[in-house]
Design an enzyme around this catalytic site. Structure first.
Site, PDB file in Angstrom:
ATOM      1  N   LYS A  92     -37.180  -7.081  70.962  1.00  0.00           N
ATOM      2  CA  LYS A  92     -37.659  -8.091  70.019  1.00  0.00           C
ATOM      3  C   LYS A  92     -38.267  -7.388  68.825  1.00  0.00           C
ATOM      4  O   LYS A  92     -38.742  -6.267  68.990  1.00  0.00           O
ATOM      5  CB  LYS A  92     -38.661  -9.063  70.645  1.00  0.00           C
ATOM      6  CG  LYS A  92     -39.740  -8.494  71.558  1.00  0.00           C
ATOM      7  CD  LYS A  92     -40.763  -7.538  71.093  1.00  0.00           C
ATOM      8  CE  LYS A  92     -41.605  -7.669  69.908  1.00  0.00           C
ATOM      9  NZ  LYS A  92     -42.545  -6.531  69.714  1.00  0.00           N
ATOM     10  N   TYR A 146     -44.258 -13.556  69.952  1.00  0.00           N
ATOM     11  CA  TYR A 146     -44.758 -13.988  71.277  1.00  0.00           C
ATOM     12  C   TYR A 146     -45.398 -15.375  71.181  1.00  0.00           C
ATOM     13  O   TYR A 146     -45.147 -16.238  72.034  1.00  0.00           O
ATOM     14  CB  TYR A 146     -45.795 -12.995  71.821  1.00  0.00           C
ATOM     15  CG  TYR A 146     -45.217 -11.672  72.265  1.00  0.00           C
ATOM     16  CD1 TYR A 146     -44.581 -11.551  73.490  1.00  0.00           C
ATOM     17  CD2 TYR A 146     -45.314 -10.537  71.471  1.00  0.00           C
ATOM     18  CE1 TYR A 146     -44.042 -10.341  73.904  1.00  0.00           C
ATOM     19  CE2 TYR A 146     -44.782  -9.323  71.872  1.00  0.00           C
ATOM     20  CZ  TYR A 146     -44.149  -9.228  73.091  1.00  0.00           C
ATOM     21  OH  TYR A 146     -43.613  -8.027  73.488  1.00  0.00           O
TER      22      TYR A 146
HETATM   23  P1  NAD Z   1     -41.370   4.019  68.577  1.00  0.00           P
HETATM   24  O1  NAD Z   1     -41.594   4.443  67.171  1.00  0.00           O
HETATM   25  O2  NAD Z   1     -42.309   4.545  69.597  1.00  0.00           O
HETATM   26  O3  NAD Z   1     -39.891   4.388  69.032  1.00  0.00           O
HETATM   27  C1  NAD Z   1     -38.777   4.124  68.209  1.00  0.00           C
HETATM   28  C2  NAD Z   1     -37.674   5.119  68.523  1.00  0.00           C
HETATM   29  O4  NAD Z   1     -36.573   4.870  67.648  1.00  0.00           O
HETATM   30  C3  NAD Z   1     -38.118   6.573  68.330  1.00  0.00           C
HETATM   31  O5  NAD Z   1     -37.682   7.355  69.418  1.00  0.00           O
HETATM   32  C4  NAD Z   1     -37.389   6.980  67.069  1.00  0.00           C
HETATM   33  O6  NAD Z   1     -37.056   8.359  67.053  1.00  0.00           O
HETATM   34  C5  NAD Z   1     -36.117   6.134  67.143  1.00  0.00           C
HETATM   35  N1  NAD Z   1     -35.447   5.963  65.859  1.00  0.00           N
HETATM   36  C6  NAD Z   1     -34.119   5.968  65.692  1.00  0.00           C
HETATM   37  N2  NAD Z   1     -33.798   5.876  64.412  1.00  0.00           N
HETATM   38  C7  NAD Z   1     -34.940   5.818  63.729  1.00  0.00           C
HETATM   39  C8  NAD Z   1     -35.262   5.710  62.333  1.00  0.00           C
HETATM   40  N3  NAD Z   1     -34.310   5.651  61.392  1.00  0.00           N
HETATM   41  N4  NAD Z   1     -36.558   5.681  61.992  1.00  0.00           N
HETATM   42  C9  NAD Z   1     -37.531   5.712  62.915  1.00  0.00           C
HETATM   43  N5  NAD Z   1     -37.290   5.820  64.252  1.00  0.00           N
HETATM   44  C10 NAD Z   1     -36.015   5.865  64.633  1.00  0.00           C
HETATM   45  O7  NAD Z   1     -41.378   2.428  68.589  1.00  0.00           O
HETATM   46  P2  NAD Z   1     -41.505   1.494  69.865  1.00  0.00           P
HETATM   47  O8  NAD Z   1     -42.906   1.050  70.010  1.00  0.00           O
HETATM   48  O9  NAD Z   1     -40.845   2.130  71.017  1.00  0.00           O
HETATM   49  O10 NAD Z   1     -40.668   0.196  69.383  1.00  0.00           O
HETATM   50  C11 NAD Z   1     -39.262   0.191  69.425  1.00  0.00           C
HETATM   51  C12 NAD Z   1     -38.781  -1.262  69.578  1.00  0.00           C
HETATM   52  O11 NAD Z   1     -39.283  -1.775  70.818  1.00  0.00           O
HETATM   53  C13 NAD Z   1     -39.285  -2.209  68.494  1.00  0.00           C
HETATM   54  O12 NAD Z   1     -38.279  -3.116  68.166  1.00  0.00           O
HETATM   55  C14 NAD Z   1     -40.437  -2.949  69.138  1.00  0.00           C
HETATM   56  O13 NAD Z   1     -40.632  -4.252  68.643  1.00  0.00           O
HETATM   57  C15 NAD Z   1     -39.991  -2.990  70.585  1.00  0.00           C
HETATM   58  N6  NAD Z   1     -41.129  -3.063  71.522  1.00  0.00           N
HETATM   59  C16 NAD Z   1     -41.110  -4.032  72.465  1.00  0.00           C
HETATM   60  C17 NAD Z   1     -42.139  -4.150  73.363  1.00  0.00           C
HETATM   61  C18 NAD Z   1     -42.107  -5.204  74.403  1.00  0.00           C
HETATM   62  O14 NAD Z   1     -43.099  -5.391  75.107  1.00  0.00           O
HETATM   63  N7  NAD Z   1     -41.009  -5.898  74.581  1.00  0.00           N
HETATM   64  C19 NAD Z   1     -43.217  -3.264  73.283  1.00  0.00           C
HETATM   65  C20 NAD Z   1     -43.202  -2.265  72.315  1.00  0.00           C
HETATM   66  C21 NAD Z   1     -42.144  -2.174  71.435  1.00  0.00           C
END
Ligand code: NAD
Length: 369
Positions: free
Chosen positions: A136, A221
């Site tokens: 999401k 949410y």
């Molecule tokens: P994060 O920054 O920790 O991880 C993102 C990943 O994407 C990194 O490994 C990064 O290297 C990679 N990536 C690939 N291409 C990229 C680019 N061009 N620029 C930046 N990063 C790039 O973020 P996160 O917290 O893991 O969030 C990722 C997704 O998960 C988001 O869409 C967020 O909304 C979702 N999320 C959902 C929940 C949930 O409870 N459902 C919780 C946290 C995050």
């Protein structure tokens, strides 16, 4: 031997038919006991913070297993490959991931990249002929979400959105009680989700990668819950933005309050923020009773009460339940608990209207789904 390996071994031995008999989905009314004879084989795309949480949760899955990895960082691929016992030939960069189409060890790709990459990445996965689970918010806007749904339909693959709470027993219980009339007619809903965001350089504060701010990340949410608390689809919205730190929140929204009007005439009051904590709450009120969950949307434990007493449901790992639940949907063709791309699209349509209302000074926007 851990539970997952034990289960996978049982599957290999052809004893998987009863492997989930000890696995309770709480009150997920439409979930049958899975009868799949093999696990769902999942490739994780984007090995960041949330992927770490998902991977950990998947170690306890009984129906899903990590069999592939996609990352732009070779060192991450190597360390994850070792940690999660993924064969090297199942690891991909963003440039080589199209080859997944020839890999029979992967059924589904789980897109866990920054929000504004979801559209591009889901289209790329659909082109490989694999099912997609996308985090999401599903997309930056409804137009992108429609294109993602259409690409998956054309490719003959399923598209799901990472709405983990639809597999969470307390949430399921509130939905079940509402559907069975325990609260009477729902008269009002009041949901809030937010937290204090840290690092000012992170992608969540950059519009080009995040699509928006608090609304995209956590407002979804409050919004999604307003839909499952009422069982109705909003027909209009009004919304207001407050910004107390225009430097940190130069590109994205800091705090948004929005009101959703429903066909029955009731209004939900919802909100979200990136600038204060202790703000995670669901509250529904009906003619016969009420439900309140605090906290309601994080990884838990979710806690809640109704007019009949505490919501007595098991504390579960949300990611384990989500992945086993998605596996049951795909492998057994079970009806999903409102986590398809279409559900993601419904929220994106409302999010578009919320931003439009803010742009127009809080004007009432009629939703044309
Ligand atoms: P994060 O920054 O920790 O991880 C993102 C990943 O994407 C990194 O490994 C990064 O290297 C990679 N990536 C690939 N291409 C990229 C680019 N061009 N620029 C930046 N990063 C790039 O973020 P996160 O917290 O893991 O969030 C990722 C997704 O998960 C988001 O869409 C967020 O909304 C979702 N999320 C959902 C929940 C949930 O409870 N459902 C919780 C946290 C995050």
């Amino acid at each position: 031997m851990n539970a997952r390996r034990d289960f996978l071994q049982k599957l290999t031995l052809g004893l998987g038919l009863t492997a989930m008999s000890d696995y309770s989905f709480g009150s997920v009314a439409n979930m049958q006991e899975p009868t799949a004879e093999r696990p769902l084989r999942v490739a994780l795309m984007g090995l960041g913070g949330y992927a770490n949480i998902v991977a950990k949760g998947m170690q306890e899955c009984k129906m899903a297993v990590i069999t592939g990895l996609i990352s732009g960082t070779p060192s991450k691929l190597k360390s994850w490959q070792e940690k999660y016992n993924v064969p090297e030939q199942n690891t991909y960069s963003y440039e080589t991931m199209h080859r997944i189409k020839d890999n029979p060890d992967i059924d589904l790709v789980y897109v866990i990249t920054p929000n504004s990459l979801h559209h591009k990445h889901v289209l790329q996965v659909a082109a490989t002929g694999k099912h997609v689970l996308c985090e999401k918010p599903l997309a930056d806007n409804a137009q992108q979400a429609r294109e993602m749904i259409s690409a998956c339909e054309k490719a003959g693959v399923k598209l799901y959105v990472g709405y983990r709470l639809h597999f969470e027993p307390h949430t399921r219980e509130v939905i079940r009680m509402r559907e069975e009339g325990a609260f009477g007619k729902i008269m009002h809903v009041n949901n809030y989700m937010g937290f204090t965001i840290g690092d000012p350089t992170q992608w969540r504060l950059k519009k080009a990668l995040a699509g928006g701010g608090a609304l995209m990340d956590v407002g979804v949410y409050s919004l999604n819950a307003a839909r499952y608390c009422t069982g109705e689809e909003p027909i209009w919205v009004t919304a207001q933005e407050s910004k107390t730190d225009p430097v940190k929140f130069r590109e994205v929204d800091e705090t948004i309050t929005f009101q959703l009007g429903f066909p029955s005439g009731i209004i939900a009051n919802c909100g979200c923020t990136y600038n204060f904590g202790h703000s995670e709450r669901l509250h529904l009120m009906g003619t016969k009773g009420w439900a309140e969950m605090v906290p309601a949307f994080g990884y838990g434990p979710i806690k809640g009460n109704t007019h009949l007493g505490p919501i007595d449901q098991p504390k579960v790992n949300h990611q384990t339940y989500q992945m086993d639940g998605i596996a049951a949907c795909i492998l057994n063709n079970e009806p999903d608990p409102n986590v398809t791309g279409q559900e993601g699209l419904k929220d994106m349509i409302v999010i578009d209207a919320i931003y439009e209302s803010i742009k127009k000074g809080g004007q009432k926007i009629v939703i044309n789904a």
